[in-house]
Design an enzyme around this catalytic site. Sequence first.
Site, PDB file in Angstrom:
ATOM      1  N   GLY A 158       0.827  -1.245   0.185  1.00 10.64           N
ATOM      2  CA  GLY A 158       0.046  -0.139   0.007  1.00 10.64           C
ATOM      3  C   GLY A 158       0.915   1.326  -0.023  1.00 10.64           C
ATOM      4  N   SER A 159       0.212   2.283   0.646  1.00 12.12           N
ATOM      5  CA  SER A 159       0.957   3.497   0.470  1.00 12.12           C
ATOM      6  C   SER A 159       2.366   3.776   1.053  1.00 12.12           C
ATOM      7  CB  SER A 159      -0.132   4.428   1.066  1.00 12.12           C
ATOM      8  OG  SER A 159      -0.962   5.048   0.198  1.00 12.12           O
ATOM      9  N   THR A 160       2.763   2.835   1.933  1.00 14.75           N
ATOM     10  CA  THR A 160       4.028   2.946   2.614  1.00 14.75           C
ATOM     11  C   THR A 160       5.287   3.006   1.414  1.00 14.75           C
ATOM     12  OG1 THR A 160       4.031   0.444   3.271  1.00 14.75           O
ATOM     13  CG2 THR A 160       3.320   2.134   5.083  1.00 14.75           C
ATOM     14  N   PHE A 161       4.827   1.878   0.386  1.00 13.05           N
ATOM     15  CA  PHE A 161       5.620   1.991  -0.677  1.00 13.05           C
ATOM     16  C   PHE A 161       5.915   3.244  -1.348  1.00 13.05           C
ATOM     17  CE2 PHE A 161       7.217  -0.078  -4.613  1.00 13.05           C
ATOM     18  CZ  PHE A 161       7.954  -1.009  -4.188  1.00 13.05           C
ATOM     19  N   LYS A 162       5.180   4.126  -1.447  1.00 16.99           N
ATOM     20  CA  LYS A 162       5.062   5.230  -2.164  1.00 16.99           C
ATOM     21  C   LYS A 162       6.634   6.082  -1.652  1.00 16.99           C
ATOM     22  CE  LYS A 162       0.202   6.221  -2.496  1.00 16.99           C
ATOM     23  NZ  LYS A 162      -0.925   6.997  -2.152  1.00 16.99           N
TER      24      LYS A 162
END
Length: 629
Positions: free
Chosen positions: A290-294
């Site tokens: 999810g968004s932690t990979f951004k």
Amino acid sequence: MFQTKQNNRIKYSFIICILIFILIIFKILYIQVIEYDKLSTLADELWSRNLTIQADRGRILDRNGKVIVDNITTVGLYLVPNQILNKEEVAKNLSKILNVSYDEMYKHVSKRTSIERVHPEGRNLDIDVANKIKELNYDGVYLLKESKRDYKYNDLLSHVIGYTGIDNQGLSGLEYKYDKELTGTNGSIKYYSDGRGKRLELSEKYDEPVNGKDIYLTIDLDIQLALESELKNAYKKYNAEGAIGIVMKATTGEIMAISSLPSFEPSNYKAYSEEVINRNLAIWQNFEPGSTFKIVTLASAINEGMVNIFEDTFYDTGGIKVDGSTLHCWKRKGHGLQTYIQVVENSCNPGFVKLGLKLGKEKLFKYITDLGFGSKTGIDLNGEATGILFKMDKVKNLELATTAFGQGISVTAIQQVSAVSAIINNGNMYTPYIVSSIGNENKIPILKKSNIITEESSSLVRYALESVVANGSGRNAYIEGHRVGGKTGTAQKVGAGGQYMDGNYILSFIGFLSSDNPEYVVYIALDHPQGVTQYGGVASAPIAKSVMENIISLYDIKPSNDGIPKLYKWDDTIYITIPSLIGQTKKEAKKLLNGLNVEFVGNGERVISTTPEEGSRVKQGSTIKILLN
């Protein structure tokens, strides 16, 4: 002639006798000198009997020498059947004390063997039971020292430490991986007996056991206790399917704390399913980040010079089309016109799709693999998974776009912690590790890769992530007076059929402190928590905040006023720093303490001290006592 022949026979006979005599002397010397030890040992074994004295396993301690796993001294029951005169009586009384059947005990007592170890009924006996057996004073009945593992904190670090079997052999975790080092050398009491097994009145020989080597971990027990306490509270409160927590030093790779729920008690491992015991979710579970990979996409774009986070803008309508498919933002109406630092603060999916497409698959996936995704980190624990990435020939624009905001690929928690540590540590990646020393042999941090991104890029990423905590989706991790950076994540889980599961998410947050000099990285993930808004910033960020507050307290991290100021909302708790008031008048002091209640003590006009003192941070509306001259 005859006399000559006679003399020759005598001569030859004499020579033969001398040679035989020399051979006999040589054989005696060979037996007495060269073969002595071997033959003496064989003879000794015919007459001697050994009663084993178990060595203690090495202890497991934290980085500060606090014992996590120790040993408890117990007693084991051994029998020498040939020395037991009244086998029926002995079997009867022992069966009562040990609460086993007479028939079972009689098998032990009458077994045709030199030494019988009563297993499992006579293993790890407590002192009271041992004393009852000792009082019987039977010949051929021996009580010898044994030990069993003492897991002092029950299920703490259970998946990391593992457990041992009844023979004190390591069966999982560190107990298994370092079983050779932890296992000591057993000692013995040697006595002598005749061919019938009757004990002879000869002196005994005692060989002292040698304990196993102690193992020191990188774990800080106090941080571990704080992490597990926070995780367990949330796990129970939200009735989650699982929970993961990791604290790592970005500058060395040392794991300060790590937890995986559900956990188990190593001393009672048979009461748990294999699924619970064998799955250390922090290193084993694959899931979409999810968004932690951004953070990876952001660092890649900044390092490639493809975005100026302060000046470049993106207009978010709520969705973006890629090869005929519409990829939506979590805010369906969109965020409108944003700078890219606002794209990061708002965790805007379309904005990151734009960055991913701009980078292209070769560049983005090079950074992804350089940061360790798709391969094991090398942490010194068994059972680590590799994660799952798209094969490059399968990556089209749609796969590239979804990867840019953390969807369609699978990673592990330890991979994310390792990658983010490298990004905020000026592009230097260290191999995570949890064992700092074995006996006197110290491990040295391993620099796995360097210069993945530049120091300047790392600094910009840290600033953007600090802004996320101060003004964006990570606001619930904000700590007054300390510079915290981080990113939230909300990842929908994939079911067995490859379809996304409705309403089933992993909510995560990865944060670090301090932003200007990052040392500690904290990762929290809750698997399918219920009864809570399905955003990582709501469920996981507050847990990370509590853990970081414990780190601040334990390591006395000094506050800083240089960070990004928080834009307060109506429901936020506002903190005020008490200014310097010494020498000020009552009127001046009251003016400087706007937003606080003031209570003066004394009749003078000048301030001589305050409680709390200058520099303290207090909630708005608190009462400040001022002592006047």
